[in-house]
Motif scaffolding. Sequence first.
Motif, PDB file in Angstrom:
ATOM      1  N   ARG B  87       0.837  -1.204   0.000  1.00 15.63           N
ATOM      2  CA  ARG B  87       0.000   0.000   0.000  1.00 15.63           C
ATOM      3  C   ARG B  87       0.878   1.263   0.000  1.00 15.63           C
ATOM      4  O   ARG B  87       0.623   2.204  -0.750  1.00 15.63           O
ATOM      5  N   GLN B  88       1.920   1.218   0.824  1.00 21.44           N
ATOM      6  CA  GLN B  88       2.828   2.372   0.889  1.00 21.44           C
ATOM      7  C   GLN B  88       3.525   2.595  -0.456  1.00 21.44           C
ATOM      8  O   GLN B  88       3.693   3.738  -0.890  1.00 21.44           O
ATOM      9  N   VAL B  91       1.100   4.288  -2.865  1.00 22.72           N
ATOM     10  CA  VAL B  91       0.930   5.711  -2.518  1.00 22.72           C
ATOM     11  C   VAL B  91       2.174   6.506  -2.927  1.00 22.72           C
ATOM     12  O   VAL B  91       2.082   7.592  -3.530  1.00 22.72           O
ATOM     13  N   GLU B 221       0.197  10.216   1.976  1.00 18.76           N
ATOM     14  CA  GLU B 221      -1.098   9.517   1.978  1.00 18.76           C
ATOM     15  C   GLU B 221      -2.266  10.502   1.997  1.00 18.76           C
ATOM     16  O   GLU B 221      -3.362  10.175   1.556  1.00 18.76           O
TER      17      GLU B 221
END
Lengths: 183, 246
Positions: B87-88, B91, B221
């Motif tokens: 996920r990081q 982003v 984010e």
Amino acid sequence: MPLNSPTHSRTSGINLAGSLSHEFARFRKVEAIIKRTSFVVLGVYLVVLVGVAGINFFFLRQEGSLRKAGESLRGQINTLSPVEILLQTVKNRTSLAANILGTTQTPPERVLAQVVGILPLGATIAEVDAQEGKFSISVSLPNSGSVVEFFKSLSASSQFSNIEMDGLSLSNQGFYTVSLNIR
Amino acid sequence: MPISNIVRDQKRPGGVSAGAIAYDWRRFIVPVGVFLVITLLSATFGFGLVKNILSTVERIDQLKVENSGLQEKRDKLSGADRNLLSRQAQVAVLAVPNQNSSLVSLSAIRNEAFTKNVQVVGLKVVEKEGAQKGVRETGLEFELEGKLFDVMALIEATNKTAPIVKISKVRMLGSGTGDGSVSADLSFQTFWAEAPKNLPAATAPLETLGAKDQQLLLEIEKLRFTASRQVIPATPAGRVNPFAEQ
């Protein structure tokens, strides 16, 4: 036998044999010790040599097992390479983002926002030229009271390190135009 | 050697005889032989073995350090949260894309201008040469018209959109009508960088995310990704599908 006869003189020479035989006995003793210890030394040396060879073998085996363990760890790391790729991507992007955002100069839009924030009622922006390290603004103010109010607000603000007035003019319509260089 | 021989030899003119020398050598043949054997063994095996042991010990020390590094790296990798990292990464790549982001940023800024009632009069994309610190830049120049506070709101919004854009220049001219309208020239910088192509060597220490990286990721984010990366074709209208079943 007379003392000065040749036989007598030869006999006195033989007297030296006594001391010679004493030295010889000592010599024989040393010789025997050397002979005996030579084999002992050789034996001890061979034992030491075998011991050194054994130590060498032990270390070689230890090195081999460490290499094997290293290969196994490399294999495990290879299977985890997708995680490493993700981690490297995140690290790479965050460091790039830090480089992009990490400037020491105040961004021009921030200075603009701060100046616009303290504009008195009825004031309008006549001209703005803002970039990194340079900010000049001309503000149109409806009356002298708002000029004073604007200057007071500028002086009270701790955001600006240096404010230079470039010009102050009064138009026919009664509007004051103040030009400033702000840092 | 019997004593008589020594005595006899001493009596001879000229000193020690050849026989005595040979006898002396014979007496020392064993110690000399042992010395020679030790010297030969030392030269052929002994020194080589000791040298080998020293270099092996050195290699063992290196291997121990290397293996401990590998073990630490394996532990860190196996302990990492793959979903979180994934996920990081998504982003982070949205914030600093791995391909030219000018069109995406252009679209994002236009969308923001539209929502803030700011009119886009003109725009220009300027390719910038070279790369700084591995980041490549593209310039975007917008000519806008609108109310001052709407333009300010647009500027504020562009700072919160992904990909990351930076405002490099702001020029504004008041309309002079007193209604707060301005015409503004805004110059933006958009950034992109190629993705890392190679993984470091297995023995290279693993760079984990520090507190600064985590903080930056939290900020990233929060950015809004408003524009899509692709142009979605408009739905056909006013046309008859020739393959449609009658």
